[in-house]
Enzyme design. Structure first.
Site, PDB file in Angstrom:
ATOM      1  N   GLN A  88       0.844  -1.200   0.000  1.00 48.97           N
ATOM      2  CA  GLN A  88       0.000   0.000   0.000  1.00 48.97           C
ATOM      3  C   GLN A  88       0.877   1.246   0.000  1.00 48.97           C
ATOM      4  O   GLN A  88       0.377   2.355  -0.084  1.00 48.97           O
ATOM      5  CB  GLN A  88      -0.872   0.012   1.253  1.00 48.97           C
ATOM      6  CG  GLN A  88      -1.811  -1.160   1.342  1.00 48.97           C
ATOM      7  CD  GLN A  88      -2.418  -1.279   2.736  1.00 48.97           C
ATOM      8  OE1 GLN A  88      -3.455  -0.707   3.017  1.00 48.97           O
ATOM      9  NE2 GLN A  88      -1.750  -2.011   3.605  1.00 48.97           N
ATOM     10  N   ASP A  91       6.089   4.723  -1.377  1.00 46.96           N
ATOM     11  CA  ASP A  91       7.543   4.886  -1.475  1.00 46.96           C
ATOM     12  C   ASP A  91       8.118   3.760  -2.337  1.00 46.96           C
ATOM     13  O   ASP A  91       7.408   2.822  -2.708  1.00 46.96           O
ATOM     14  CB  ASP A  91       8.184   4.902  -0.068  1.00 46.96           C
ATOM     15  CG  ASP A  91       7.994   3.581   0.681  1.00 46.96           C
ATOM     16  OD1 ASP A  91       8.365   2.522   0.141  1.00 46.96           O
ATOM     17  OD2 ASP A  91       7.482   3.602   1.826  1.00 46.96           O
ATOM     18  N   HIS A 106      -1.588   1.256  -4.348  1.00 44.17           N
ATOM     19  CA  HIS A 106      -1.973   2.657  -4.145  1.00 44.17           C
ATOM     20  C   HIS A 106      -1.111   3.617  -4.963  1.00 44.17           C
ATOM     21  O   HIS A 106      -1.021   4.799  -4.636  1.00 44.17           O
ATOM     22  CB  HIS A 106      -1.914   3.020  -2.655  1.00 44.17           C
ATOM     23  CG  HIS A 106      -2.995   2.351  -1.846  1.00 44.17           C
ATOM     24  ND1 HIS A 106      -2.985   2.272  -0.481  1.00 44.17           N
ATOM     25  CD2 HIS A 106      -4.140   1.724  -2.233  1.00 44.17           C
ATOM     26  CE1 HIS A 106      -4.067   1.627  -0.058  1.00 44.17           C
ATOM     27  NE2 HIS A 106      -4.773   1.278  -1.108  1.00 44.17           N
ATOM     28  N   CYS A 133       0.114  17.971 -19.050  1.00 39.64           N
ATOM     29  CA  CYS A 133       0.321  16.558 -19.377  1.00 39.64           C
ATOM     30  C   CYS A 133       1.138  16.506 -20.659  1.00 39.64           C
ATOM     31  O   CYS A 133       0.798  17.178 -21.637  1.00 39.64           O
ATOM     32  CB  CYS A 133      -1.038  15.894 -19.580  1.00 39.64           C
ATOM     33  SG  CYS A 133      -0.946  14.307 -20.427  1.00 39.64           S
ATOM     34  N   GLY A 172       2.957  -4.563   8.933  1.00 43.84           N
ATOM     35  CA  GLY A 172       2.957  -3.116   9.161  1.00 43.84           C
ATOM     36  C   GLY A 172       1.781  -2.391   8.538  1.00 43.84           C
ATOM     37  O   GLY A 172       1.929  -1.281   8.043  1.00 43.84           O
ATOM     38  N   THR A 173       0.618  -3.023   8.577  1.00 43.78           N
ATOM     39  CA  THR A 173      -0.576  -2.352   8.056  1.00 43.78           C
ATOM     40  C   THR A 173      -1.682  -2.435   9.099  1.00 43.78           C
ATOM     41  O   THR A 173      -1.855  -3.471   9.743  1.00 43.78           O
ATOM     42  CB  THR A 173      -1.015  -2.923   6.689  1.00 43.78           C
ATOM     43  OG1 THR A 173      -2.268  -2.336   6.322  1.00 43.78           O
ATOM     44  CG2 THR A 173      -1.128  -4.432   6.681  1.00 43.78           C
ATOM     45  N   LEU A 199       3.477  -4.168  15.263  1.00 48.05           N
ATOM     46  CA  LEU A 199       3.829  -3.821  16.642  1.00 48.05           C
ATOM     47  C   LEU A 199       2.788  -4.353  17.615  1.00 48.05           C
ATOM     48  O   LEU A 199       3.096  -4.717  18.742  1.00 48.05           O
ATOM     49  CB  LEU A 199       3.901  -2.293  16.811  1.00 48.05           C
ATOM     50  CG  LEU A 199       5.043  -1.560  16.124  1.00 48.05           C
ATOM     51  CD1 LEU A 199       4.899  -0.063  16.371  1.00 48.05           C
ATOM     52  CD2 LEU A 199       6.387  -2.071  16.624  1.00 48.05           C
ATOM     53  N   GLU A 200       1.536  -4.364  17.141  1.00 51.34           N
ATOM     54  CA  GLU A 200       0.418  -4.798  17.994  1.00 51.34           C
ATOM     55  C   GLU A 200      -0.610  -5.478  17.102  1.00 51.34           C
ATOM     56  O   GLU A 200      -0.638  -5.224  15.898  1.00 51.34           O
ATOM     57  CB  GLU A 200      -0.211  -3.571  18.660  1.00 51.34           C
ATOM     58  CG  GLU A 200      -0.657  -2.573  17.608  1.00 51.34           C
ATOM     59  CD  GLU A 200      -1.005  -1.195  18.150  1.00 51.34           C
ATOM     60  OE1 GLU A 200      -0.754  -0.949  19.329  1.00 51.34           O
ATOM     61  OE2 GLU A 200      -1.534  -0.399  17.372  1.00 51.34           O
TER      62      GLU A 200
HETATM   63  P1  NAD Z   1      -1.264   2.858   8.846  1.00 50.13           P
HETATM   64  O1  NAD Z   1      -0.515   4.119   9.150  1.00 50.13           O
HETATM   65  O2  NAD Z   1      -2.738   2.895   8.902  1.00 50.13           O
HETATM   66  O3  NAD Z   1      -0.790   1.727   9.888  1.00 50.13           O
HETATM   67  C1  NAD Z   1       0.556   1.444  10.090  1.00 50.13           C
HETATM   68  C2  NAD Z   1       0.652   0.137  10.857  1.00 50.13           C
HETATM   69  O4  NAD Z   1       2.032  -0.169  11.008  1.00 50.13           O
HETATM   70  C3  NAD Z   1       0.053   0.179  12.272  1.00 50.13           C
HETATM   71  O5  NAD Z   1      -0.769  -0.963  12.446  1.00 50.13           O
HETATM   72  C4  NAD Z   1       1.280   0.113  13.191  1.00 50.13           C
HETATM   73  O6  NAD Z   1       1.026  -0.632  14.384  1.00 50.13           O
HETATM   74  C5  NAD Z   1       2.290  -0.595  12.325  1.00 50.13           C
HETATM   75  N1  NAD Z   1       3.687  -0.261  12.597  1.00 50.13           N
HETATM   76  C6  NAD Z   1       4.208   0.977  12.866  1.00 50.13           C
HETATM   77  N2  NAD Z   1       5.534   0.896  13.013  1.00 50.13           N
HETATM   78  C7  NAD Z   1       5.871  -0.421  12.843  1.00 50.13           C
HETATM   79  C8  NAD Z   1       7.101  -1.132  12.880  1.00 50.13           C
HETATM   80  N3  NAD Z   1       8.265  -0.520  13.120  1.00 50.13           N
HETATM   81  N4  NAD Z   1       7.070  -2.463  12.640  1.00 50.13           N
HETATM   82  C9  NAD Z   1       5.891  -3.115  12.393  1.00 50.13           C
HETATM   83  N5  NAD Z   1       4.701  -2.480  12.341  1.00 50.13           N
HETATM   84  C10 NAD Z   1       4.689  -1.149  12.577  1.00 50.13           C
HETATM   85  O7  NAD Z   1      -0.701   2.318   7.490  1.00 50.13           O
HETATM   86  P2  NAD Z   1      -1.402   1.480   6.361  1.00 50.13           P
HETATM   87  O8  NAD Z   1      -2.174   0.345   6.921  1.00 50.13           O
HETATM   88  O9  NAD Z   1      -0.362   1.230   5.319  1.00 50.13           O
HETATM   89  O10 NAD Z   1      -2.438   2.602   5.862  1.00 50.13           O
HETATM   90  C11 NAD Z   1      -2.766   2.655   4.709  1.00 50.13           C
HETATM   91  C12 NAD Z   1      -2.413   3.954   3.944  1.00 50.13           C
HETATM   92  O11 NAD Z   1      -1.334   4.764   4.382  1.00 50.13           O
HETATM   93  C13 NAD Z   1      -2.021   3.510   2.589  1.00 50.13           C
HETATM   94  O12 NAD Z   1      -2.963   4.004   1.703  1.00 50.13           O
HETATM   95  C14 NAD Z   1      -0.655   4.119   2.290  1.00 50.13           C
HETATM   96  O13 NAD Z   1      -0.596   4.551   0.953  1.00 50.13           O
HETATM   97  C15 NAD Z   1      -0.587   5.261   3.245  1.00 50.13           C
HETATM   98  N6  NAD Z   1       0.763   5.624   3.696  1.00 50.13           N
HETATM   99  C16 NAD Z   1       1.899   5.207   3.016  1.00 50.13           C
HETATM  100  C17 NAD Z   1       3.183   5.549   3.492  1.00 50.13           C
HETATM  101  C18 NAD Z   1       4.422   5.116   2.702  1.00 50.13           C
HETATM  102  O14 NAD Z   1       4.349   4.962   1.477  1.00 50.13           O
HETATM  103  N7  NAD Z   1       5.574   4.875   3.354  1.00 50.13           N
HETATM  104  C19 NAD Z   1       3.306   6.280   4.661  1.00 50.13           C
HETATM  105  C20 NAD Z   1       2.119   6.691   5.338  1.00 50.13           C
HETATM  106  C21 NAD Z   1       0.855   6.346   4.850  1.00 50.13           C
END
Ligand code: NAD
Length: 232
Positions: A88, A91, A106, A133, A172-173, A199-200
């Site tokens: 999702q 990056d 995404h 464009c 990590g979602t 993490l949880e």
């Molecule tokens: P979210 O922010 O909703 O949830 C992040 C999850 O990661 C949480 O459940 C948390 O407990 C867990 N987490 C945090 N740090 C961790 C670690 N060190 N190790 C393991 N788990 C860890 O993220 P999501 O579920 O990906 O939300 C979806 C949306 O957020 C997507 O649409 C995405 O595009 C967007 N998003 C993307 C980025 C990126 O591309 N890096 C950053 C922020 C949000």
């Protein structure tokens, strides 16, 4: 050979320095999702939205993949069956860590999309409001990321993979954004074992067969090590 399907979210990239939705002080925390991650928000204030994604592009360009991204790339290389990574994240850290054929459901910060004709091209580091464009010349460039209310990319391909998975892992979602949050049920319906690495336990955690709790940079390499050590 067993097929592994892995769904990753923002949590796999936090230890590289990219904040998740909920991290305090992160880019996301400073803005309302409705303002920066919806088509309506873009129509209301394109400068705010372009500025937000320009900042995220700069931030993403300055970070490195962590041990979790690299471990998944190693699993793809060394596992005798297929390993499909669906992310999702917008990056490019999976690819920077060596992963191949990553499915970006995404979209990506690296892409630009014409909201008028659908043409796609590489995003410049800074995208201006009203940038033309290169195909139709209309001033309708936007980041090629999927916003709330829009259909994620590659869904048919993803459901095909889930239907033939032996093992499904969500890493990590938070399980709060659909349709990705329902992938665990699709995989279970296909007979796959399911594991959540976070993490949880997330809200939908009762749906997984196994949980591995802790930081992705530690838990994911250990999990990969164990999988690769399994007698075949
Ligand atoms: P979210 O922010 O909703 O949830 C992040 C999850 O990661 C949480 O459940 C948390 O407990 C867990 N987490 C945090 N740090 C961790 C670690 N060190 N190790 C393991 N788990 C860890 O993220 P999501 O579920 O990906 O939300 C979806 C949306 O957020 C997507 O649409 C995405 O595009 C967007 N998003 C993307 C980025 C990126 O591309 N890096 C950053 C922020 C949000």
């Amino acid at each position: 050979m067993e097929k592994i399907v892995i769904l990753t979210g923002a949590g796999i990239s936090t230890e590289s320095g990219l904040s998740t939705f909920r991290d305090e002080g992160g880019l996301w925390a400073q803005h309302r999702i409705e303002d920066v991650a919806t088509p309506e928000g873009f129509a209301r204030n394109p400068a705010l939205v372009q500025g937000f994604y320009n900042a995220r592009r700069v931030q993403a360009a300055g970070v490195e993949p962590n041990a979790a991204h690299k471990a998944l790339a190693r699993l793809q290389k060394d596992w005798p069956g297929e390993v499909v990574i669906v992310t999702q994240n917008v990056d490019g850290l999976h690819e920077a860590g060596g992963a191949r054929n990553v499915i970006h459901m995404h979209g990506t910060l690296a892409g630009a999309l014409c909201s008028a004709c659908g043409h796609r091209w590489g995003a410049p580091p800074e995208m201006a409001v009203g940038e033309p464009c290169p195909s139709c010349n209309r001033p309708t460039a936007r980041p090629d990321v999927v916003w709330f209310g829009e259909m994620p990319y590659h869904m048919d391909e993803i459901y095909d993979h889930l239907a033939s998975a032996s093992l499904f892992a969500a890493i990590g979602t938070s399980g709060q954004v659909y349709p990705a949050a329902a992938f665990v049920h699709e995989a279970q319906a296909a007979g796959a074992q399911t594991v959540e690495i976070n993490l949880e336990p997330t809200l939908g955690a009762s749906g997984f067969d196994t949980y591995i709790l802790g930081k992705a940079s530690e838990t994911v390499p250990n999990w990969v090590e164990q999988l690769l050590a399994r007698p075949s």
